[in-house]
Design a protein around this motif. Structure first.
Motif, short mmCIF file in Angstrom:
data_model
loop_
_atom_site.label_atom_id
_atom_site.label_comp_id
_atom_site.label_asym_id
_atom_site.label_seq_id
_atom_site.Cartn_x
_atom_site.Cartn_y
_atom_site.Cartn_z
N ASN A 54 0.84 -1.19 0.00
CA ASN A 54 0.00 0.00 0.00
C ASN A 54 0.88 1.24 0.00
N ILE A 89 -12.13 5.42 -2.83
CA ILE A 89 -10.75 5.35 -2.36
C ILE A 89 -10.71 4.43 -1.15
N ARG A 90 -10.01 3.31 -1.29
CA ARG A 90 -9.84 2.40 -0.14
C ARG A 90 -8.58 2.83 0.58
N LEU A 91 -8.76 3.20 1.86
CA LEU A 91 -7.64 3.75 2.62
C LEU A 91 -7.81 3.52 4.11
N LYS A 92 -6.73 3.77 4.81
CA LYS A 92 -6.74 3.72 6.27
C LYS A 92 -6.02 4.98 6.74
N GLY A 93 -6.72 5.79 7.51
CA GLY A 93 -6.15 7.05 7.96
C GLY A 93 -5.91 7.08 9.45
N THR A 118 -10.98 10.54 8.02
CA THR A 118 -10.63 9.13 8.18
C THR A 118 -11.03 8.64 9.57
N TRP A 122 -9.63 0.64 8.17
CA TRP A 122 -9.79 0.58 6.72
C TRP A 122 -11.21 1.02 6.38
N LEU A 168 -1.49 8.49 6.08
CA LEU A 168 -2.59 8.01 5.27
C LEU A 168 -2.08 6.83 4.44
N GLU A 169 -2.72 5.67 4.61
CA GLU A 169 -2.36 4.45 3.86
C GLU A 169 -3.42 4.26 2.79
N ILE A 170 -2.97 4.13 1.53
CA ILE A 170 -3.89 4.06 0.39
C ILE A 170 -3.69 2.74 -0.35
N ASP A 171 -4.81 2.05 -0.58
CA ASP A 171 -4.78 0.78 -1.29
C ASP A 171 -5.16 0.95 -2.76
#
Length: 176
Positions: A54, A89-93, A118, A122, A168-171
């Motif tokens: 990611n 947008i698939r993400l984990k903030g 966020t 996820w 911010l982690e973005i998949d």
């Protein structure tokens, strides 16, 4: 029967357009960090791929020297986006507020903006393209919202008017 299946497959392909699907081998050469240093600020950030494949956009926003934002942008060949209504947008903030930005032409000085918060887990953020409003340097412009015709740039920005660390982690980013 084969024709019907081909039509369903084609419709499925057209009903979704991947802007970027991160993985361990992702080429980040068209992704560029732009911090407030362009205006004298001291914010710092990085954009990299983690062990899970990611993207990680992380750093520190500083208010010193009239600073206050960090961003990462992705420029690409013109994508025709007519008929698409939203970005997923698939993400984990980190429970902070961010902006997702779009440009119809990468040379435009303004962007079309949507805000999202966020949760710390996820999540899939859904951005309505028609509700993205034009802004330049934090000021809303007296122009129509995003016309949903073409796209040449996307960006993520954090600028909450406070000094803070962020991650911010973005998949995946796609149009529907």
């Amino acid at each position: 029967m084969k024709t019907a299946l081909s039509c369903v497959y084609l419709f499925t392909m057209i009903s979704s357009l991947i802007i970027f699907d991160f993985n361990a081998d992702s080429d980040l050469s068209n992704w560029n960090v732009v911090n407030d240093g362009v205006m004298g600020g001291l914010s710092q950030s990085d954009f990299e791929i983690n062990n899970e494949g990611n993207a990680i956009f992380k750093g520190t926003v500083s208010l010193e020297n009239n600073g206050g934002f960090s961003s990462v942008r992705y420029r690409f060949e013109t994508k025709k986006v007519k008929g698409f209504t939203k970005v997923l947008i698939r993400l984990k903030g980190d429970e902070k507020k961010y902006q997702f930005r779009v440009k119809t032409n990468s040379s435009d000085r303004y962007s079309y903006i949507a805000h999202f918060k966020t949760t710390g887990d996820w999540q899939t953020v859904e951005v309505s393209l028609s509700e993205m409003y034009p802004a330049f340097r934090g000021r809303k412009l007296d122009l129509a919202n995003y016309p949903t015709e073409t796209m040449q740039e996307i960006a993520f920005l954090i600028g909450n008017k406070k000094a803070e660390q962020f991650r911010l982690e973005i998949d995946k980013i796609e149009l529907k």
